[in-house]
Design an enzyme around this catalytic site. Structure first.
Site, short mmCIF file in Angstrom:
data_model
loop_
_atom_site.label_atom_id
_atom_site.label_comp_id
_atom_site.label_asym_id
_atom_site.label_seq_id
_atom_site.Cartn_x
_atom_site.Cartn_y
_atom_site.Cartn_z
N PHE A 24 0.90 -1.16 0.00
CA PHE A 24 0.00 0.00 0.00
C PHE A 24 0.94 1.21 0.00
CE2 PHE A 24 -4.14 -1.91 1.25
CZ PHE A 24 -3.73 -3.18 1.55
N ASP A 25 1.36 1.63 -1.19
CA ASP A 25 2.47 2.59 -1.24
C ASP A 25 2.15 3.91 -0.56
OD1 ASP A 25 4.69 1.25 -2.73
OD2 ASP A 25 3.10 0.96 -4.16
N ALA B 143 3.18 8.75 -0.56
CA ALA B 143 3.55 9.33 -1.87
C ALA B 143 4.27 10.66 -1.69
CB ALA B 143 2.31 9.52 -2.74
N TYR C 124 9.83 0.62 -8.09
CA TYR C 124 8.93 1.28 -9.05
C TYR C 124 8.97 2.80 -8.95
CZ TYR C 124 6.10 -2.01 -11.68
OH TYR C 124 5.67 -2.92 -12.59
N GLU C 125 8.64 3.48 -10.05
CA GLU C 125 8.32 4.91 -9.95
C GLU C 125 6.92 5.13 -10.52
OE1 GLU C 125 12.16 4.11 -9.90
OE2 GLU C 125 11.76 6.16 -9.27
N TYR C 126 6.27 6.10 -9.91
CA TYR C 126 4.95 6.53 -10.35
C TYR C 126 4.99 8.03 -10.59
CZ TYR C 126 3.51 2.01 -8.47
OH TYR C 126 3.40 0.66 -8.22
CO CO Z 1 4.00 -3.29 -12.85
#
Ligand code: CO
Ligand code: CO
Lengths: 685, 685
Positions: free
Chosen positions: B300-301, B307, B385-387
């Protein structure tokens, strides 16, 4: 004929069109020319030439001809341009060829002079001396069971303009003349039972004079300039383009507009074929109002009018910005002269945001690489609507067809206080915009590392094993279930959002060295409205291709257009094109040359925001390489910034900083009310 | 405290954070600060102030505080900054607050020194003297039934780097240490039954040295420069922005990152409220491999890491181009000092292609108007990961949240010849990238012409009437069926692609003068993967919000985060957050202040193309005004070109040609091999 330097996929040149017409004229006299277009080389022959263009003879240049002879007789012909002779000349029965712009233009003039039309205008409240203010959008009749398909017919959707510059779609009229193209006369008028006279409301316009009158334009939009001081990153060789490992041929025809052929991606020195041919092959726009004669409003814009014939002449700084290359389009006029559309296709690059980025949270070492895209675009006007068709190529091997809808709603008059019954929306007083769909059919001829491909359907599903079972103790297991389409009948499938369904065009002879999965291009498409006209309805019968999101057929030359070759006035009994080619569903499509047909689009329930001109609504989908490249194919795109842990540890010694020096802070210190801390914008990565 | 010129929605300033910490320190001594963040003003009070900021007192500045005291005791507190006092101080039992970057960073160092970890490394093939080459991505443990939630725990996903600059995700290790954050020690190691030693393959890297070694970068990408010589078209007043009729406040917190408040659109002089608050409120990334302990991989980032806390410092010409305005973010460090992220948010405009276009086919009179968009962006790094989160505002009243996924796959080691069983893909020799989903929860607090709104579901459906019946003679009738959500229980709904389902947030008190329909914003979202972990599974229990695409609740202060306020180590029994707020489903949500929760996202079946770094994959959705504006609201955007029929008839006298003069032809005559006919690019429209 100047054919020596032509690519076999090139459209017919002006001189080739003229030569064709001379040959036909000599043999058959005066005719109306509906089509003089490239008869595309047969794939078997073409493939041989593509493999060895030096030694294999170039496929012959052949013209595909459709004419209407006096008396409304329709002929399909082929002309061999090398030998200067007609190789096919066939009289068609019960088929009507595509309608030309000139045929459309003629109707309005004839309507204005027709006594019965004048009479209906008067009944609607338009005095006889205002017939010059009456306009019509002529559409093919579609299919009307009372009139059949022996006579070439159009229906005239009627409008009024108080002034020549007024938007006519605010002033629809309620009756619908039927025009006989051979007689060039109105032969009938559909008059609704409930009459709806002209509503004399205030015009609503988007032209500058109207905006100025309403308070003027916004004055707070500052220019954004896009410049390419070193030129573009693509090369053209005739109509072949090379850009970022991509190479393909850009064709254009009267019917589909842009056609992309022989698409390959250079994978570290090897040109790997990806698609043999890509095009938007057909579309249908069914309207949802059941009242007669609105069922006839279901335009097949490509098959009935032609995305090529209706295409706009584009211009710099309007339709796209930056450094643009244009291609023209040459067509025959009806009388056999030449009509040229300047700048029918535009080709340009755009910055496409971040291509990839990663930061190591330990030391903030990072890489940021920006993406570029290539856009091949045409815009066509289908009476009231416009469609901008973009073929977007990405550096990573993805192809993204995107369609932008704009233009004007088709409208019908409504009486004061009338209930639309949910079949439409009153978008302006007295203006009923009917519910409709825009359904497009993409023809995909895959060539994934060669012609022998197989299509699979992939569905993301939870494991069958129960939560708590040894196979799925915590219940989190999920996977992609793949279903092979062995025969055509298995391929007629719909979108399933529950499983995020995709379709994979695979070369099962080419397994990935790591994943063990077949080299593939995946079709990812989420805007897949189902055909809402019911099974057995007129539209359902005529638009067989739209019954499912995906169909797969075995490749066959000339199976190009899924509603059939000649679409106007088809009854749908039997359903032409794709349903015929699907046959009894027993044909093998396993590991062979296949074609995937994808129908996608939107259901449009109009709102007042769409009127009098509609802000662009985009529809997009992806063709994406999966298990095709060894690994990420864009790592060699130069980054804007790159630092590694060892460089960070060495006080950023050796860090690559290639960020553009043209970008600026929006506000300098002091200039902005909020520049609290002198943020300089260059210290972060 | 310098609060006088602050907007009540502004994040706490550095001095406010420091003041808060001083107050808490004085009362409670040395603590670890997990959160010191704005306690948002209560809506009732805030709304009064927004309506009359001159006369109504400004809501007080209150700090929301979460600390960990020695012994792992967790406290939730509130500090009134006006009065300098603690108004709430509550010991939490069985709840773990968000994990800070510093807590994450600590784990790796401790792992490297832990004898049992060193032992496991040796078993995996990493010699003891190479422990400096061992890395870990520390994740919260999620929930592990053997460990409960009284002790603050992390799991360490282990990797190896042959060299410091090598991508570690190509070298996963097979065991998983468990870290006690209070003891700062490894308390357990999960060792799989089947051992998978380190695979000593060639590194695969995307850093410049590796690319140079592999043949170098592409050299054929020419620059695209984007400049705004007259500056930007937006104005900032503190953190309030005005652009193209939009006005809103840009907040930022540790948890959600960007928060947009008090969004209004100026409709011909009237500022019409649209949304009270918009944010990405939670996300969950469940992995689909059932083997223990991979079920614990479901980050649950937002709730577990934040964030805001994980956000990147952005830079000019890298993360965006043109003229950019940045906002910084200030957070407490664990020890009570200040951590500032420079350029945490970037704000810029982009050209957005054609806004609308129409050509009259009769005379080719036409209008082309180009669109502009405003992008508010942050990028955060969640370990691998990057968002990139973009809030895109369009001129026509549409808001488009867009998320771009990039960064690196989470990977696990596999033995040579091992079967992934379909739960993952071998993306590189020995590297198994497990199937996973990225599911995001958007919190939408609508304020469509006021707080009393109602949500409807709209489904496009064929008429019930049979083909050939009097109501549907040709079978083409279709409409949008609207279903009102009267009570919370009715609102828990899923996407239905068959009906192109949308959801409409309506003000039923405000009917459109033409359409008679309620003023609304429509949620159009097509990338809506369903939660694949099964009902009753660990993820299903913990991520209650993800069970349906849409839930609607009655507004309540502090119901901000749908997996609950404190997410780490929640068991999901009972399911915290949204499932609690939905209650028994009987609460009325008809014509009242409501919140819509939208879960969307993708299922990611990895492929080698995603490795070692993933080209951006965008996910997008629209919040679109329907029956809100009287008509098209962007007709006053200055066109690039406009001609009317009367101007065309007068030889183009008076035509408006404002096409930019900066755009150029890609090739001048003669320069291009294909400039057959001297196309000059400016004659078409
Ligand atoms: Co993915
Ligand atoms: Co439409």
């Amino acid at each position: 004929m100047g054919g020596t330097e032509l690519h076999p996929f090139d459209p017919l040149t002006v001189s080739e069109i003229e030569a064709t017409i001379n040959i036909v004229k000599k043999a058959h006299g005066e005719l109306f020319y509906n089509v003089v277009s490239l008869h595309e080389p047969r794939k078997a022959e073409m493939t041989k030439w593509l493999e060895d263009p030096v030694n294999v003879p170039k496929p012959a240049r052949i013209a595909d001809v459709v004419v209407i002879a006096p008396g409304g007789k329709v002929y399909d012909g082929l002309v061999d341009l090398q030998h200067g002779k007609i190789t096919k000349w066939e009289l068609l029965k019960g088929l009507q060829p595509i309608i030309t712009m000139e045929e459309l233009i003629a109707v309005e003039h004839i309507c204005r002079k027709d006594p019965k039309v004048i009479e209906q205008c008067e009944i609607s409240g338009v005095p006889k001396d205002e017939m010059h203010k009456v306009y019509c959008d002529p559409w093919t009749i579609g299919y009307d069971e009372r009139h059949g398909n022996e006579v070439r017919l159009q229906q005239a959707l009627m409008y009024y303009r108080p002034n020549p510059d007024d938007c006519q779609y605010a002033f629809p009229l309620d009756f619908c003349p039927i025009y006989d193209a051979d007689k060039q006369a109105i032969i009938d008028i559909d008059i609704p039972k409930v009459r709806r006279p002209l509503r004399k409301v205030d015009p609503i316009n988007y032209h500058p004079a109207a905006i100025e009158k309403a308070g003027g334009y916004r004055t707070d939009i500052k220019p954004i300039n896009i410049t390419q001081p070193e030129g573009v990153s693509f090369k053209m060789s005739g109509r072949q383009i090379e850009w970022q490992n991509w190479k393909f041929h850009i064709g254009f025809n009267y019917r589909e507009g842009i056609v992309l052929n022989d698409i390959s991606y250079n994978d570290k020195g090897t040109a790997r074929p990806v698609f043999y041919r890509l095009s938007l092959a057909e579309m249908v726009v069914p309207y949802g109002n059941p009242e007669h004669p609105h069922q006839r409003k279901h335009a097949f814009d490509l098959g009935e009018y032609g995305a090529g014939y209706m295409t706009n002449s584009l211009s710099l700084g309007c339709d796209c910005k930056g450094s643009i290359h244009y291609l023209d389009a040459d067509f025959p006029a009806r009388d056999g002269s030449i009509r040229t559309i300047k700048n029918a296709v535009c080709i340009h690059e755009e910055d496409a945001g971040i291509l990839f980025k990663h930061t190591d949270f330990r030391d903030e070492s990072s890489i940021v690489t920006r993406a570029r895209k290539l856009v091949i675009q045409q815009v066509f006007t289908a009476a009231n609507y416009e469609y901008a068709i973009q073929w977007i190529f990405h550096q990573d091997g993805t192809i993204q067809p995107e369609i932008k809808l704009t233009g004007i709603l088709n409208t019908y008059v409504m009486n004061e206080g009338e209930d639309t019954n949910g079949w439409g929306t009153q978008v302006y007083p007295g203006v009923n915009a009917h519910n409709h769909q825009h359904l497009f059919c993409l023809r995909v001829d895959p060539n994934i590392d060669g012609p022998n491909n197989t299509v699979f359907m992939a569905d993301a599903l939870p494991s069958d094993a129960a939560v708590g079972s040894p196979e799925n103790p915590y219940g989190n297991a999920f996977y992609a279930k793949r279903t092979k389409f062995s025969k055509t009948g298995e391929s007629a499938t719909d979108y399933n959002a529950d499983t995020s369904r995709t379709w994979e065009m695979c070369n099962t002879n080419k397994l990935h060295p790591y994943s063990g999965k077949a080299a593939s291009y995946k079709l990812i498409s989420r805007e897949v409205a189902r055909l809402l006209p019911k099974e057995g309805s007129l539209v359902w019968k005529r638009a067989g291709f739209a019954r499912h999101a995906v169909h797969v057929t075995k490749y066959s030359d000339d199976q190009l257009w899924p509603a059939g070759r000649h679409v106007p006035q088809t009854s749908g009994e039997p359903s032409a094109g794709l349903p015929e080619w699907m046959g009894d569903g027993s044909e093998s499509i396993d590991n062979t040359d296949v074609v995937l047909w994808h129908t996608f689009g939107v259901t449009h329930i109009p709102a007042p925001e769409d009127f009098p001109v509609m802000p662009v609504e985009p529809i997009t989908l992806l063709l994406k390489p999966r298990n095709f490249f060894t690994n990420n194919p864009v790592m060699d795109v130069p980054p804007s910034f790159a630092s590694t842990p060892s460089q960070v540890a060495a006080n950023n010694n050796g860090v690559l900083d290639a960020a553009d020096k043209v970008s600026k802070l929006a506000f300098r210190n002091g200039e902005s009310c909020c520049a609290v801390n002198g943020t300089n914008g260059v210290n972060g990565h």
